[in-house]
Design a protein around this motif. Structure first.
Motif, mmCIF file in Angstrom:
data_model
loop_
_atom_site.group_PDB
_atom_site.id
_atom_site.type_symbol
_atom_site.label_atom_id
_atom_site.label_comp_id
_atom_site.label_asym_id
_atom_site.label_seq_id
_atom_site.Cartn_x
_atom_site.Cartn_y
_atom_site.Cartn_z
ATOM 1 N N THR A 36 -4.128 8.695 26.605
ATOM 2 C CA THR A 36 -5.465 8.779 26.031
ATOM 3 C C THR A 36 -6.182 7.455 26.245
ATOM 4 N N ASP A 37 -7.512 7.529 26.323
ATOM 5 C CA ASP A 37 -8.335 6.327 26.428
ATOM 6 C C ASP A 37 -8.959 5.947 25.083
ATOM 7 N N VAL A 38 -8.645 6.693 24.050
ATOM 8 C CA VAL A 38 -9.249 6.454 22.734
ATOM 9 C C VAL A 38 -8.735 5.138 22.147
ATOM 10 N N GLU A 39 -9.638 4.368 21.565
ATOM 11 C CA GLU A 39 -9.269 3.155 20.843
ATOM 12 C C GLU A 39 -9.294 3.469 19.351
ATOM 13 N N PHE A 40 -8.172 3.251 18.687
ATOM 14 C CA PHE A 40 -8.020 3.646 17.295
ATOM 15 C C PHE A 40 -8.365 2.504 16.350
ATOM 16 N N GLN A 41 -8.849 2.883 15.167
ATOM 17 C CA GLN A 41 -9.202 1.911 14.136
ATOM 18 C C GLN A 41 -8.085 1.737 13.114
ATOM 19 N N HIS A 42 -7.359 2.806 12.825
ATOM 20 C CA HIS A 42 -6.265 2.759 11.856
ATOM 21 C C HIS A 42 -4.961 2.556 12.618
ATOM 22 N N THR A 43 -4.488 1.336 12.629
ATOM 23 C CA THR A 43 -3.364 0.968 13.503
ATOM 24 C C THR A 43 -2.102 0.560 12.751
ATOM 25 N N VAL A 44 -2.173 0.461 11.434
ATOM 26 C CA VAL A 44 -1.012 0.046 10.634
ATOM 27 C C VAL A 44 -0.228 1.284 10.203
ATOM 28 N N THR A 45 1.101 1.248 10.341
ATOM 29 C CA THR A 45 1.961 2.328 9.873
ATOM 30 C C THR A 45 3.167 1.752 9.144
ATOM 31 N N HIS A 46 3.757 2.564 8.271
ATOM 32 C CA HIS A 46 4.975 2.214 7.550
ATOM 33 C C HIS A 46 6.062 3.202 7.952
ATOM 34 N N GLU A 47 7.211 2.689 8.393
ATOM 35 C CA GLU A 47 8.265 3.551 8.911
ATOM 36 C C GLU A 47 9.635 3.083 8.439
ATOM 37 N N TRP A 48 10.605 4.032 8.492
ATOM 38 C CA TRP A 48 11.976 3.759 8.092
ATOM 39 C C TRP A 48 12.937 4.353 9.123
ATOM 40 N N ASN A 49 14.049 3.679 9.337
ATOM 41 C CA ASN A 49 15.126 4.257 10.118
ATOM 42 C C ASN A 49 16.147 4.878 9.159
ATOM 43 N N HIS A 50 16.903 5.853 9.656
ATOM 44 C CA HIS A 50 17.960 6.495 8.878
ATOM 45 C C HIS A 50 19.170 6.654 9.789
ATOM 46 N N GLY A 51 20.291 6.060 9.395
ATOM 47 C CA GLY A 51 21.504 6.149 10.199
ATOM 48 C C GLY A 51 22.065 7.560 10.227
ATOM 49 N N ASP A 86 0.827 -1.192 0.000
ATOM 50 C CA ASP A 86 0.000 0.000 0.000
ATOM 51 C C ASP A 86 0.871 1.256 0.000
ATOM 52 N N ASP A 87 0.332 2.349 -0.530
ATOM 53 C CA ASP A 87 1.038 3.619 -0.519
ATOM 54 C C ASP A 87 1.263 4.040 0.932
ATOM 55 N N TYR A 88 2.515 4.199 1.323
ATOM 56 C CA TYR A 88 2.829 4.525 2.719
ATOM 57 C C TYR A 88 2.188 5.826 3.152
ATOM 58 N N ARG A 89 2.040 6.773 2.224
ATOM 59 C CA ARG A 89 1.454 8.065 2.590
ATOM 60 C C ARG A 89 -0.011 7.921 2.983
ATOM 61 N N VAL A 90 -0.748 7.089 2.249
ATOM 62 C CA VAL A 90 -2.160 6.880 2.566
ATOM 63 C C VAL A 90 -2.301 6.164 3.906
ATOM 64 N N VAL A 91 -1.523 5.102 4.090
ATOM 65 C CA VAL A 91 -1.591 4.322 5.326
ATOM 66 C C VAL A 91 -1.236 5.195 6.536
ATOM 67 N N ASN A 92 -0.137 5.922 6.440
ATOM 68 C CA ASN A 92 0.302 6.732 7.573
ATOM 69 C C ASN A 92 -0.621 7.917 7.824
ATOM 70 N N ARG A 93 -1.146 8.505 6.758
ATOM 71 C CA ARG A 93 -2.045 9.644 6.937
ATOM 72 C C ARG A 93 -3.321 9.218 7.658
ATOM 73 N N GLU A 94 -3.838 8.049 7.331
ATOM 74 C CA GLU A 94 -5.032 7.569 8.031
ATOM 75 C C GLU A 94 -4.772 7.443 9.531
ATOM 76 N N SER A 95 -3.591 6.938 9.883
ATOM 77 C CA SER A 95 -3.238 6.796 11.288
ATOM 78 C C SER A 95 -3.132 8.153 11.971
ATOM 79 N N TRP A 96 -2.408 9.081 11.342
ATOM 80 C CA TRP A 96 -2.215 10.399 11.961
ATOM 81 C C TRP A 96 -3.501 11.216 11.990
ATOM 82 N N ASP A 97 -4.311 11.134 10.936
ATOM 83 C CA ASP A 97 -5.590 11.848 10.943
ATOM 84 C C ASP A 97 -6.429 11.439 12.148
#
Length: 273
Positions: free
Chosen positions: A196-211, A2-13
């Motif tokens: 927070t006590d909120v239970e989230f629905q969008h729980t998948v994220t895509h991340e990268w490390n950078h040395g 999946d497009d990482y931007r869409v997946v991550n934006r759903e989580s952050w939104d």
């Protein structure tokens, strides 16, 4: 993939409202005290120095508390984030506080096109930002494109060594990549880093490390000169649950056992040549 931007934006939104309501972001303190600034910005005041009158932009600003803090220190700030709800929250709160800050919704890699080339004296980015980006080289090119000659990058980030650790074990065990990888690390976690006590629905994220070497090399490649670099044994959140303690009178968390073993965050500064 999946497009990482869409997946991550759903989580952050989804997390915007919960973060704004959480006591950890301290919006009530910002509203009550016109001199109040975020713990992240306060930690780095000795390194930031005087920012009065500087034209600054905060990349990946989320709900804007660090952006607001820099504005309260006298900088003329803009903020940019890919989350529409975050930008709406940040703009509304800045307006409520009577601060002239312009917030923009855009992907960080589009920042030069959206905000203008060579328009800023200061590019600021805070903790937990660059790990959402797949290419540190493209990020460095963006920073360089935004800065005027002589302009400064200021970044405080989680240390790439910290991001390698598997916090599910009792020991400090390296379980994840230190260097940038082509494919992201895909996480499915229901919580967030604030109270927070909120239970989230969008729980998948895509991340990268950078040395660290990758970050510094990318900045040099794109015309910046490193002027300051400092590693810290502390972080402003409980990065390793069950293994960290916040000392009385200190706003950040360190390893409870021999904190000198682990760099948790770093502050880096560089100037556009």
């Amino acid at each position: 993939m999946d497009d990482y931007r869409v997946v991550n934006r759903e989580s952050w939104d989804e997390r915007v409202a919960a973060h704004a309501a959480s006591p950890d972001y301290k919006l009530a303190e910002f509203a009550r005290d016109p001199e109040f600034i975020s713990d992240v910005v306060r930690f780095d005041l000795p390194r930031l120095g005087d920012v009065s009158g500087l034209r600054g932009v905060h990349l990946q600003c989320h709900i804007g508390t660090d952006t607001i803090s820099l504005a309260r220190r006298g900088a003329r700030m803009s903020g940019l984030d890919f989350s529409g709800p975050a930008v709406e929250q940040a703009q509304g709160f800045a307006d409520q506080l009577g601060l002239e800050i312009d917030f923009h919704q855009a992907d960080v890699y589009d920042a030069v096109e959206v905000l203008g080339a060579a328009a800023y004296d200061l590019v600021f980015t805070g903790i937990g930002a660059i790990g959402w980006l797949p290419s540190i080289d493209r990020w460095a090119a963006t920073v360089s494109g935004l800065l005027k000659p002589g302009g400064r990058l200021f970044i405080r980030e989680g240390h790439p060594m910290l991001w390698t650790l598997d916090d599910a074990t009792d020991k400090l065990e390296v379980g994840f990549p230190y260097f940038e990888t082509r494919e992201p690390q895909v996480w499915d976690e229901g919580g967030t880093y604030v109270e927070t006590d909120v239970e989230f629905q969008h729980t998948v994220t895509h991340e990268w490390n950078h040395g660290l070497g990758e970050i510094i090399t990318a900045l040099i490649k794109h015309g910046l000169q490193l002027t300051a670099f400092e590693e810290h044994d502390s972080a402003p959140w409980i990065a390793l649950p069950g293994k960290m303690t916040k000392d009385p009178g200190f706003a950040e968390w360190r390893l409870t056992d021999r904190p000198e073993r682990l760099p948790c965050t770093y502050t880096l500064q560089a100037v556009k040549l």
